[in-house]
Scaffold this motif. Structure first.
Motif, PDB file in Angstrom:
ATOM      1  N   LEU A  24      11.474 -28.691 -17.128  1.00 17.60           N
ATOM      2  CA  LEU A  24      10.096 -29.370 -16.966  1.00 17.60           C
ATOM      3  C   LEU A  24      10.149 -30.860 -17.434  1.00 17.60           C
ATOM      4  CD1 LEU A  24       7.392 -26.758 -16.919  1.00 17.60           C
ATOM      5  CD2 LEU A  24       8.091 -28.034 -15.054  1.00 17.60           C
ATOM      6  N   LEU A  27      12.218 -32.785 -15.023  1.00 15.79           N
ATOM      7  CA  LEU A  27      11.594 -33.244 -13.812  1.00 15.79           C
ATOM      8  C   LEU A  27      10.558 -33.973 -14.003  1.00 15.79           C
ATOM      9  CD1 LEU A  27      11.763 -32.201 -11.090  1.00 15.79           C
ATOM     10  CD2 LEU A  27      10.183 -30.382 -11.713  1.00 15.79           C
ATOM     11  N   ALA A  28       9.689 -34.231 -15.118  1.00 16.73           N
ATOM     12  CA  ALA A  28       8.634 -34.943 -15.101  1.00 16.73           C
ATOM     13  C   ALA A  28       9.143 -36.433 -15.304  1.00 16.73           C
ATOM     14  CB  ALA A  28       7.714 -34.703 -16.244  1.00 16.73           C
ATOM     15  N   VAL A  40       3.455 -31.141 -12.016  1.00 15.54           N
ATOM     16  CA  VAL A  40       4.218 -30.614 -13.180  1.00 15.54           C
ATOM     17  C   VAL A  40       3.977 -31.165 -14.591  1.00 15.54           C
ATOM     18  CG1 VAL A  40       6.976 -31.787 -14.029  1.00 15.54           C
ATOM     19  CG2 VAL A  40       6.372 -31.022 -11.677  1.00 15.54           C
TER      20      VAL A  40
END
Length: 66
Positions: A24, A27-28, A40
Motif C-alpha cells: 500500500l 501504491l500510495a 489507498v
C-alpha cells in the motif's frame, strides 16, 4: 522467519500484514485517480495502526509524504 521490533518471530499473518502495508505504501506513491488515491491513503492509515500496534513496523506516515 522475520522478527518484529521486539525481536520475536512474526507469525505468517503478521508477515502478510507487513507485506500488505509495504504494498500500500508503494501504491500510495504512484499516480492514481483522485478517488483511488484517497482510498489507498485511507487503507494505508488503517493498516499502519495495526502494524505499529503489533510492533511490526514503526514509522510515521507523515515522514513518508503519504
Amino acid at each position: 522467519m522475520p522478527k518484529d521490533l521486539l525481536g520475536r518471530e512474526m507469525t505468517p499473518q503478521e508477515v502478510r500484514l507487513v507485506e500488505l502495508y509495504t504494498g500500500l505504501k508503494e501504491l500510495a506513491g504512484e499516480e492514481l485517480p483522485p478517488t483511488a488515491a484517497a482510498n489507498v491513503r485511507h487503507a494505508l492509515a488503517q493498516l499502519a495502526q495495526a502494524v505499529n500496534s503489533l510492533a511490526l513496523v514503526h514509522e510515521h506516515l507523515t515522514d513518508l509524504d503519504v
